[in-house]
Design a protein around this motif. Structure first.
Motif, mmCIF file in Angstrom:
data_model
loop_
_atom_site.group_PDB
_atom_site.id
_atom_site.type_symbol
_atom_site.label_atom_id
_atom_site.label_comp_id
_atom_site.label_asym_id
_atom_site.label_seq_id
_atom_site.Cartn_x
_atom_site.Cartn_y
_atom_site.Cartn_z
ATOM 1 N N MET A 94 20.046 29.359 32.832
ATOM 2 C CA MET A 94 20.550 29.511 34.160
ATOM 3 C C MET A 94 21.154 30.576 34.566
ATOM 4 O O MET A 94 20.970 31.259 35.659
ATOM 5 N N ASP A 95 22.114 31.174 33.696
ATOM 6 C CA ASP A 95 23.011 32.148 33.948
ATOM 7 C C ASP A 95 22.372 33.363 34.041
ATOM 8 O O ASP A 95 23.082 34.409 34.834
ATOM 9 N N ALA A 96 21.107 33.602 33.606
ATOM 10 C CA ALA A 96 20.485 34.911 33.711
ATOM 11 C C ALA A 96 20.267 35.513 34.933
ATOM 12 O O ALA A 96 20.423 36.602 35.195
ATOM 13 N N VAL A 97 20.347 34.324 35.905
ATOM 14 C CA VAL A 97 20.088 34.922 37.348
ATOM 15 C C VAL A 97 21.444 35.648 37.937
ATOM 16 O O VAL A 97 21.197 36.582 38.676
ATOM 17 N N ARG A 98 22.547 34.992 37.461
ATOM 18 C CA ARG A 98 23.708 35.589 37.682
ATOM 19 C C ARG A 98 23.874 37.039 37.396
ATOM 20 O O ARG A 98 24.725 37.915 37.964
ATOM 21 N N ASP A 99 23.298 37.496 36.265
ATOM 22 C CA ASP A 99 23.147 38.679 35.815
ATOM 23 C C ASP A 99 22.369 39.773 36.715
ATOM 24 O O ASP A 99 22.517 40.952 36.444
ATOM 25 N N TYR A 100 21.659 39.263 37.677
ATOM 26 C CA TYR A 100 20.993 40.134 38.607
ATOM 27 C C TYR A 100 21.591 39.967 40.063
ATOM 28 O O TYR A 100 20.683 40.289 40.792
ATOM 29 N N VAL A 101 22.649 39.650 40.243
ATOM 30 C CA VAL A 101 23.266 39.511 41.465
ATOM 31 C C VAL A 101 24.749 39.957 41.384
ATOM 32 O O VAL A 101 25.271 40.242 40.364
ATOM 33 N N ARG A 102 25.123 40.699 42.604
ATOM 34 C CA ARG A 102 26.652 40.833 42.671
ATOM 35 C C ARG A 102 27.022 40.021 43.644
ATOM 36 O O ARG A 102 26.485 39.365 44.446
ATOM 37 N N THR A 103 28.536 39.755 43.605
ATOM 38 C CA THR A 103 29.309 38.844 44.471
ATOM 39 C C THR A 103 29.995 39.430 45.415
ATOM 40 O O THR A 103 30.640 40.433 45.089
ATOM 41 N N LYS A 104 29.827 39.090 46.758
ATOM 42 C CA LYS A 104 30.729 39.569 47.740
ATOM 43 C C LYS A 104 31.466 38.584 48.253
ATOM 44 O O LYS A 104 31.083 37.278 48.412
ATOM 45 N N SER A 105 32.873 38.722 48.638
ATOM 46 C CA SER A 105 33.942 37.853 49.065
ATOM 47 C C SER A 105 33.962 38.175 50.513
ATOM 48 O O SER A 105 34.305 39.196 50.973
ATOM 49 N N VAL A 106 33.811 37.035 51.303
ATOM 50 C CA VAL A 106 33.926 37.422 52.792
ATOM 51 C C VAL A 106 35.082 36.798 53.219
ATOM 52 O O VAL A 106 35.195 35.549 53.293
ATOM 53 N N TRP A 107 35.850 37.388 54.299
ATOM 54 C CA TRP A 107 36.999 36.955 54.652
ATOM 55 C C TRP A 107 37.056 37.029 56.197
ATOM 56 O O TRP A 107 36.521 37.806 56.922
ATOM 57 N N ILE A 108 37.496 35.839 56.886
ATOM 58 C CA ILE A 108 37.313 35.628 58.355
ATOM 59 C C ILE A 108 38.717 35.199 58.862
ATOM 60 O O ILE A 108 38.937 34.171 58.217
ATOM 61 N N ASN A 109 39.216 35.626 59.751
ATOM 62 C CA ASN A 109 40.451 35.138 60.402
ATOM 63 C C ASN A 109 39.894 34.233 61.372
ATOM 64 O O ASN A 109 39.213 34.632 62.521
ATOM 65 N N THR A 110 40.414 33.181 61.219
ATOM 66 C CA THR A 110 40.038 32.047 62.169
ATOM 67 C C THR A 110 40.742 32.046 63.420
ATOM 68 O O THR A 110 40.637 31.233 64.365
ATOM 69 N N SER A 111 41.940 32.552 63.755
ATOM 70 C CA SER A 111 42.719 32.512 64.639
ATOM 71 C C SER A 111 42.427 33.756 65.674
ATOM 72 O O SER A 111 41.896 34.641 65.255
ATOM 73 N N ASP A 112 43.113 33.546 66.594
ATOM 74 C CA ASP A 112 42.931 34.678 67.689
ATOM 75 C C ASP A 112 43.958 35.943 67.511
ATOM 76 O O ASP A 112 44.068 36.776 68.448
ATOM 77 N N GLU A 113 45.014 35.873 66.525
ATOM 78 C CA GLU A 113 45.769 36.667 66.304
ATOM 79 C C GLU A 113 45.627 37.553 65.293
ATOM 80 O O GLU A 113 44.945 37.133 63.976
ATOM 81 N N THR A 114 45.950 38.664 65.137
ATOM 82 C CA THR A 114 46.033 39.826 63.977
ATOM 83 C C THR A 114 47.464 40.083 63.674
ATOM 84 O O THR A 114 48.011 40.468 64.653
ATOM 85 N N PRO A 115 48.090 39.658 62.602
ATOM 86 C CA PRO A 115 49.204 39.971 62.220
ATOM 87 C C PRO A 115 49.881 41.380 62.590
ATOM 88 O O PRO A 115 49.037 42.211 62.132
ATOM 89 N N ASP A 116 51.061 41.484 63.194
ATOM 90 C CA ASP A 116 51.555 42.979 63.425
ATOM 91 C C ASP A 116 52.076 43.570 62.037
ATOM 92 O O ASP A 116 52.825 43.091 61.311
ATOM 93 N N PRO A 117 51.407 44.785 61.769
ATOM 94 C CA PRO A 117 51.679 45.302 60.524
ATOM 95 C C PRO A 117 53.458 45.697 60.314
ATOM 96 O O PRO A 117 53.389 45.974 59.100
ATOM 97 N N PHE A 118 53.965 45.946 61.386
ATOM 98 C CA PHE A 118 55.317 46.090 61.350
ATOM 99 C C PHE A 118 56.300 44.822 61.155
ATOM 100 O O PHE A 118 57.393 45.093 61.121
ATOM 101 N N VAL A 119 55.652 43.804 61.395
ATOM 102 C CA VAL A 119 56.637 42.390 61.289
ATOM 103 C C VAL A 119 56.291 41.998 60.141
ATOM 104 O O VAL A 119 55.154 41.503 59.744
ATOM 105 N N LEU A 120 57.115 41.896 58.862
ATOM 106 C CA LEU A 120 56.762 41.488 57.643
ATOM 107 C C LEU A 120 57.000 39.976 57.422
ATOM 108 O O LEU A 120 57.846 39.399 58.409
ATOM 109 N N GLY A 121 56.429 39.304 56.772
ATOM 110 C CA GLY A 121 56.518 38.027 56.318
ATOM 111 C C GLY A 121 55.417 37.060 56.996
ATOM 112 O O GLY A 121 54.409 37.704 57.314
#
Ligand code: NAD
Length: 499
Positions: A472-499
């Motif tokens: 089964m694992d041979a198929v995995r040797d023929y793919v690359r893995t992509k990690s997709v990140w989605i912000n589910t809020s309407d806010e983007t953190p302010d880069p100048f406000v830490l924490g």
């Protein structure tokens, strides 16, 4: 792709982008029937320009219909591909025998098994699924998906042409990749036939290209090509090394299936009738021209002489001759370099002090056929530091070495640059499990030898290779893995406000 043909000589073309084409240079080379020593096929002698055309076609095909197809639809096509190989198995097997001289009985069994690779991976095509990660961040959805690598190059050896191609094509195509297949220059014809069947099965043009020629002339440009993402290689250690070095310069993935010096280990408590059969099949099947050949016989000292005598007695009965004849048990050696190499190693073993107790010379009957034959050969008095115990011969040559106990057997078995396979013959299952834990090889067979399956991983330790094929694992040797990140809020953190 056969453009002209008579009994004596057949002409073949290469398959690029669904078209049957000659080499850009117009040059050709011949394939020799190992039984008769006569040329029977003329093939295009591909070079860098052909490599470039084939990779470009594979690249376009990946971006086209193949890339747009659902995985389920890909699976349907692969299943049809398997059906067509099954329907043509006898014809394909006969082509392979003309090219590599292995027994028709063996090639028929092998080629009839090849469809299973396409059925198995067809079933996996739409199960290559990612995951939702329960990520450690608020208002964030994270998931993975697996994408095809792109253009893959499959390069194969001459001993099992279609089987070795199936190891690579079936999982790679299932995962959505496209291919350039370069079979061995000694056995190209069946791969071209495979290409024809791929088209009939509905693989869009360019998804599977089949090019022919020599490693240095078309293999290297394929491996070096910037648009190639992965190379799956089966062949010699030296060839594998060059492929890995070139691939490393482009940070390409590689799978390497290389050589071996596999031990067949016989304990005094084994069923010795079965062990004799396993040992003889281990070193004589395919005239010893198999990567997993059990070319070192390790025998518990208390039974060494009597057991070796039985192996010699049984090996001596082998009928040598025409591989197409049903009664033949040992066929010719496939290539002239291979023949010279086998005779060279027989000479080296004698000079190093081993005792030849069977064979040890060209088979006298060979003159009638014109082919290249070596008698099944057995050496005793071998120590594991001799070259005959350390280096791959790839012929019907067995080196016998006594051992004292489990520790000694493990030490001798593992004292090798290779680690592809091992056989253990014992009635004691505790011992079999202890031994299989301690043997450093990718495959361990207990009370059996030389079985492979599309379901079970195949790969070597140490200088026998890199990565695994099958399972089964041979198929995995023929793919690359992509990690997709989605912000589910309407806010983007302010880069100048830490924490
Ligand atoms: P080889 O290395 O001479 O050739 C193998 C393939 O590689 C051929 O298609 C050849 O044209 C190509 N090639 C050679 N040099 C190349 C290069 N620099 N760049 C790109 N391609 C290149 O090997 P062979 O004599 O055909 O096969 C015998 C060897 O294969 C033995 O060592 C055997 O053990 C090994 N083998 C391993 C397995 C396995 O699965 N581990 C199976 C079968 C054979």
């Amino acid at each position: 792709m056969t453009i002209a043909g008579n009994e004596a000589m057949q002409d073949f073309l290469m398959l690029i982008d669904g078209q049957w084409v000659p080499a850009a240079s117009g040059e050709t080379f011949e394939s020799i029937d190992p039984y008769t020593g006569e040329a029977w096929a003329r093939l295009p002698r591909g070079g860098a320009q052909d490599a470039d055309r084939a990779v470009a076609a594979a690249d376009r095909a990946g971006a086209g219909a193949w890339g747009a197809m659902t995985a389920t639809a890909r699976g349907h096509i692969l299943r049809r591909f398997g059906d067509l190989i099954a329907a043509n198995a006898d014809r394909l097997a006969r082509i392979e025998v003309r090219d590599n001289g292995k027994l028709l009985a063996e090639m028929s069994t092998q080629v009839s098994y090849v469809p299973q690779w396409f059925y198995y991976y067809a079933g996996l095509a739409d199960k290559v699924q990612g995951a939702v990660i329960p990520i450690d961040k608020a208002n964030t959805f994270n998931f993975t998906k697996h994408e095809p690598l792109g253009v893959c190059v499959a390069i194969t050896a001459w001993n099992s042409p279609l089987l070795l191609a199936a190891y690579k094509l079936a999982p790679g195509l299932a995962a959505g990749n496209t291919f350039v297949l370069k079979p061995s220059e000694f056995t190209s014809a069946s791969a071209l036939e495979l290409g024809r069947l791929a088209g009939e099965a509905g693989l869009p043009p360019g998804v599977l290209n089949v090019v022919t020629g020599f490693g240095a002339e078309i293999g290297e440009p394929l491996v070096a090509h910037p648009k190639v993402a992965k190379i799956a290689f089966t062949g010699s250690e030296g060839g594998g090394q060059r492929v890995a070095e070139t691939a490393a310069r482009g940070f390409k993935r590689v799978t390497l299936e290389l050589g071996g010096k596999s031990p067949n280990i016989v304990f005094a408590d084994a069923d010795l009738d079965n062990a004799v059969k396993g040992v003889v099949s281990g070193f004589m099947s395919a005239t010893g021209q198999t990567c997993v050949a059990g070319s070192r016989l390790l025998v518990e000292r208390s039974i060494h002489d009597a057991f070796v005598e039985r192996v010699v007695g049984y090996a001596r009965t082998a009928r040598i001759g025409d591989p197409m004849e049903p009664g033949t048990q040992v066929g010719p050696v496939t290539t002239r370099p291979q023949y010279d190499k086998i005779l060279h190693y027989i000479d080296v073993a004698r000079r190093d002090g081993a005792t030849c107790v069977l064979g040890g010379r060209p088979w006298p009957g060979a003159t009638a056929s014109g082919g290249l034959f070596v008698e099944p050969t057995i050496f005793t008095g071998v120590t594991n530091d001799m070259r005959i115990a350390q280096e791959e011969v790839f012929g019907p040559v067995l080196a016998c070495i006594p051992f004292d106990d489990e520790d000694d057997a493990v030490a001798i078995a593992n004292d090798s640059a290779y680690g592809l396979a091992a056989g253990i013959w014992t009635r004691d299952m505790g011992r079999a499990l202890r031994m299989s834990d301690r043997i450093k090889s990718g495959i361990v067979w207990v009370n059996m030898y030389r079985a492979v399956s599309y379901m079970s991983p195949f790969g070597g330790y140490k200088r026998s290779g890199l990565g695994y094929e099958n399972g089964m694992d041979a198929v995995r040797d023929y793919v690359r893995t992509k990690s997709v990140w989605i912000n589910t809020s309407d806010e983007t953190p302010d880069p100048f406000v830490l924490g």
